[in-house]
Design an enzyme around this catalytic site. Structure first.
Site, PDB file in Angstrom:
ATOM      1  N   SER A   1       0.869  -1.192   0.000  1.00 28.11           N
ATOM      2  CA  SER A   1       0.000   0.000   0.000  1.00 28.11           C
ATOM      3  C   SER A   1       0.895   1.229   0.000  1.00 28.11           C
ATOM      4  O   SER A   1       2.012   1.178   0.548  1.00 28.11           O
ATOM      5  CB  SER A   1      -0.857   0.015   1.269  1.00 28.11           C
ATOM      6  OG  SER A   1      -1.460   1.288   1.429  1.00 28.11           O
TER       7      SER A   1
ATOM      8  N   TYR B   1      -0.998  -1.293  10.405  1.00 24.36           N
ATOM      9  CA  TYR B   1      -1.206  -1.705   9.003  1.00 24.36           C
ATOM     10  C   TYR B   1      -0.064  -1.166   8.135  1.00 24.36           C
ATOM     11  O   TYR B   1       0.519  -1.893   7.328  1.00 24.36           O
ATOM     12  CB  TYR B   1      -2.561  -1.172   8.540  1.00 24.36           C
ATOM     13  CG  TYR B   1      -2.868  -1.349   7.075  1.00 24.36           C
ATOM     14  CD1 TYR B   1      -3.286  -2.576   6.576  1.00 24.36           C
ATOM     15  CD2 TYR B   1      -2.774  -0.273   6.184  1.00 24.36           C
ATOM     16  CE1 TYR B   1      -3.596  -2.730   5.229  1.00 24.36           C
ATOM     17  CE2 TYR B   1      -3.080  -0.413   4.847  1.00 24.36           C
ATOM     18  CZ  TYR B   1      -3.492  -1.641   4.361  1.00 24.36           C
ATOM     19  OH  TYR B   1      -3.795  -1.785   3.031  1.00 24.36           O
TER      20      TYR B   1
ATOM     21  N   LYS C   1       2.789  -3.008   5.850  1.00 19.24           N
ATOM     22  CA  LYS C   1       2.919  -2.789   4.404  1.00 19.24           C
ATOM     23  C   LYS C   1       4.330  -2.322   4.037  1.00 19.24           C
ATOM     24  O   LYS C   1       4.825  -2.597   2.943  1.00 19.24           O
ATOM     25  CB  LYS C   1       1.859  -1.787   3.931  1.00 19.24           C
ATOM     26  CG  LYS C   1       0.424  -2.335   4.054  1.00 19.24           C
ATOM     27  CD  LYS C   1       0.234  -3.553   3.183  1.00 19.24           C
ATOM     28  CE  LYS C   1      -1.181  -4.070   3.167  1.00 19.24           C
ATOM     29  NZ  LYS C   1      -1.384  -5.197   2.251  1.00 19.24           N
TER      30      LYS C   1
END
Ligand code: NAP
Length: 256
Positions: free
Chosen positions: A145, A158, A162
């Site tokens: 991401s 998160y 990533k």
């Protein structure tokens, strides 16, 4: 010869019943690959595989929760049973169980994020790289991401996971480039899928994100299919260890 032809290639795409993974699997199938459709829900896997076949493609459905080792083993075994080998591995399934301050994330949410988004990706690579080494050919992609490239006040764990995916591809490139295995990250910007619903369903928030995007719109799953086809095919034969931001230009202008 078509640079993007995937005839005869076998692709496993985790989380391919919806959103980005589904669009990638459909794109690969359109270019001739045999694709394995997989996610936690068997009925959806069957549905997506059937629709690919109805369009003239080749697909099988094998349910798999990527965080269960027995599911991963079964997915890889069923793929090899049906198609003999795995040429293309796209690690797309990921989780984000927590939205909020870095000070508040519960340990179990942090652990789950690291487990699914990092450790499971490495586990799949460990299982598939040896056969790619033996054939001196293979393409692995991890769907990361653009969140892995910058700080976040609400998606901290998160984004850590990533960013780690980006390092995994560099490590695997260093070790397995000599075996002609290409390993790359695809880093999407905000794409209109279920996963990101909270980030775009408020029209005011969505309008701001669109304004911050040079191309003036949010992404659709289909916008990510082309990069997967490129990296899987002969067109991407000397491309490895990279992070491809597919984001309508957001990171180019430091916005979003
Ligand atoms: P999505 O539309 O919600 O699709 C996620 C897919 O993964 C579904 O097929 C889902 O099916 C499957 N899945 C979820 N957990 C799984 C598990 N534990 N095991 C196996 N399959 C699982 O989400 P998406 O937006 O396409 O997200 C795909 C990837 O893109 C993720 O890695 C995400 O981090 C990344 N990404 C998305 C955006 C965005 O804006 N959408 C931006 C940057 C990066 P089931 O729930 O039925 O298992």
């Amino acid at each position: 010869m078509n640079l993007f032809d995937l005839t005869g290639k076998v692709a496993v795409v985790t989380g391919s019943t919806k959103g980005i993974g589904k669009a990638m699997a459909e794109g690969l199938a359109e270019h001739g690959a045999k694709v394995v459709i997989t996610s936690r829900k068997a009925d959806l896997c069957d549905e997506v595989a059937a629709s690919i076949k109805a369009e003239g493609g080749e697909a099988i459905a094998v349910p798999c929760n990527v965080s269960r080792k027995e599911d991963m083993d079964n997915l890889l075994a069923k793929t090899r049973e049906a198609y003999g080998q795995i040429d293309i591995l796209i690690l797309n399934a990921a989780v984000n169980p927590f939205y909020g301050s870095a000070l508040d994330i519960p340990d179990d949410a942090f652990d789950k994020t690291m487990d699914v988004n990092i450790k499971c990706n490495l586990a799949f690579c460990r299982e598939v790289i040896p056969e790619m080494q033996a054939r001196k050919d293979g393409a692995i992609m991890i769907v990361s991401s653009i969140g892995g490239l910058r700080g976040s006040t609400v998606l901290g764990a998160y984004c850590i996971s990533k960013a780690a995916d980006m390092q995994i591809v560099r490590n695997l490139t260093a070790e397995f480039g000599k075996d002609n295995i290409r390993v790359n990250c695809i880093a999407p910007g905000l794409v209109k899928t279920n996963f990101a619903r909270a980030l775009y369903e408020d029209p005011e928030v969505a309008a701001k994100r669109e304004e911050a995007t040079p191309m003036g719109r949010l992404g659709e799953g289909e916008d990510l299919a082309g990069i997967a086809v490129y990296l899987a095919s002969k067109a991407g034969s000397w491309t490895t260890g990279q992070v491809f931001c597919i984001d309508g230009g957001v990171t180019a202008v430091g916005a979003g």
